[in-house]
Design an enzyme around this catalytic site. Structure first.
Site, PDB file in Angstrom:
ATOM      1  N   CYS A 144      14.538 -25.018 -65.777  1.00 48.56           N
ATOM      2  CA  CYS A 144      14.768 -26.416 -66.173  1.00 48.56           C
ATOM      3  C   CYS A 144      15.368 -27.275 -65.058  1.00 48.56           C
ATOM      4  CB  CYS A 144      15.636 -26.486 -67.426  1.00 48.56           C
ATOM      5  SG  CYS A 144      17.327 -25.875 -67.229  1.00 48.56           S
ATOM      6  N   HIS A 179      21.220 -26.573 -70.828  1.00 43.43           N
ATOM      7  CA  HIS A 179      19.842 -27.004 -70.607  1.00 43.43           C
ATOM      8  C   HIS A 179      19.854 -28.442 -70.097  1.00 43.43           C
ATOM      9  CE1 HIS A 179      15.563 -27.343 -71.002  1.00 43.43           C
ATOM     10  NE2 HIS A 179      15.613 -28.194 -72.012  1.00 43.43           N
ATOM     11  N   SER A 196      11.247 -25.519 -70.521  1.00 42.31           N
ATOM     12  CA  SER A 196      12.076 -24.720 -71.416  1.00 42.31           C
ATOM     13  C   SER A 196      11.222 -23.609 -72.012  1.00 42.31           C
ATOM     14  CB  SER A 196      12.655 -25.596 -72.540  1.00 42.31           C
ATOM     15  OG  SER A 196      13.310 -24.814 -73.514  1.00 42.31           O
TER      16      SER A 196
END
Length: 340
Positions: A144, A179, A196
């Site tokens: 990510c 994330h 992701s």
């Protein structure tokens, strides 16, 4: 090419190498530890072997699978995707974003436990853009954080588009997960680019009427996977100048989710969205003037804030014509252009 790393779960942390050297090459994402390649490309033998060693430890078939793959001389050739470096003038921005995301999807998410490209958040934009070029050249799977840098590189120069980082810290089964995605604003609509393991935690089309609507959609996706969102961090617009020596502002706004109601969250996020829009006009450093030439090294070392650097550049120490040499140098604002 050079790769180095292995990925270890939080429960397996006791078995992780504990030497200082190894620690320096480890990072954490989604509650999972992984190695980071800090040796560049091509991959050296030690990092290559370390990656395979970790893959053998986490794969159900262990070293048997590794031997089968590595000893097979007839493995199919992996195609190298072509990066969308240019677009037709008639192609809309939403279509361009979708094309960029499709390219990232073709690279695939990196499950090897080795992050191939080292991303230093405190590195200037110009250096990060060089890493993005490496990603395109090597065409290896990415995670990510790498997707953020690649997305910035591929969207540079798109007029009227603002890019800003959006990160999440969540909790699941006593483990914390992190994330990040690249938020996009254009034409009154919001969206995002990213990578992701979960399809609904990465790309979002340019359809959201407000930034809060986009954030709430990510929260809704997290709830599907029984993740409790703990913190949300949103940065400021990233310069479109690939040669800029500014730094990406990763977390200008930090929200602790448990302290805010849904209404309060939306109000805070939308207030920051307004801040993003108002600062977007003068955020990029002019291409005609390099910050490195306008700012001393001491200035940059003393303050890593992109905003303060941009202000210093704008209020630079250029001498006005006809001024006496014994007087202080005055600012000639006509030297600078505000890029919109």
């Amino acid at each position: 090419m050079k790769r180095s790393g292995t990925q270890t779960s939080v429960q397996e942390s006791k078995t992780r190498p504990s030497t200082v050297n190894n620690k320096d090459e480890q990072s954490e994402e989604n509650g999972v530890w992984f190695w980071v390649n800090k040796n560049g490309f091509p991959v050296d033998d030690s990092t290559w072997e370390r990656m395979w060693d970790h893959v053998a430890k986490i794969h159900p078939d262990g070293y048997k699978m590794v031997s089968t793959v590595r000893e097979n001389i007839n493995n199919p050739q992996v195609p190298v995707p072509s990066a969308p470096m240019s677009f037709s003038p008639n192609m809309s921005i939403p279509d361009r974003l979708e094309k960029i995301q499709n390219y990232m999807n073709t690279l695939q998410y990196n499950h090897t436990g080795t992050q191939f490209f080292e991303i230093k958040k405190a590195r200037p934009i110009s250096g990060l853009m060089e890493v993005a070029k490496d990603m395109i050249r090597e065409s290896l799977p990415i995670k990510c954080l790498e997707a953020i840098i690649l997305g910035v590189f591929l969207t540079n120069g798109m007029l009227g588009m603002e890019r800003f980082p959006v990160s999440f810290k969540t909790k699941f089964n006593d483990n914390y997960h992190r994330h990040v995605v690249l938020g996009i604003y254009h034409g009154g609509r919001y969206g995002a680019l990213g990578m992701s393991r979960r399809e609904d935690l990465m790309y979002k089309p340019l359809i959201y009427k407000s930034l809060s609507e986009l954030i709430v959609d990510y929260e809704r996706a997290y709830r599907k996977y029984w993740h409790d969102v703990k913190k949300i961090k949103i940065g400021l617009p990233i310069s479109h100048d690939p040669h800029s020596y500014e730094f990406i502002q990763w977390k200008t706004l930090t929200l602790t989710r448990s302290k805010l109601t849904q209404q309060e969250l939306c109000r805070e996020v939308d207030a920051h969205a307004k801040d993003i829009r108002t600062k977007s006009r003068s955020w990029s450093v002019p291409q005609t003037s390099s910050p490195r030439k306008s700012l001393s090294y001491a200035d940059m070392a003393s303050n890593h804030s992109s905003f303060n650097q941009a202000v210093r550049l704008y209020n630079g120490s250029g001498s006005a014509k006809g001024s006496d040499s014994s007087k202080k140098e005055s600012t000639d604002l006509s030297q600078y252009q505000i890029r919109i």
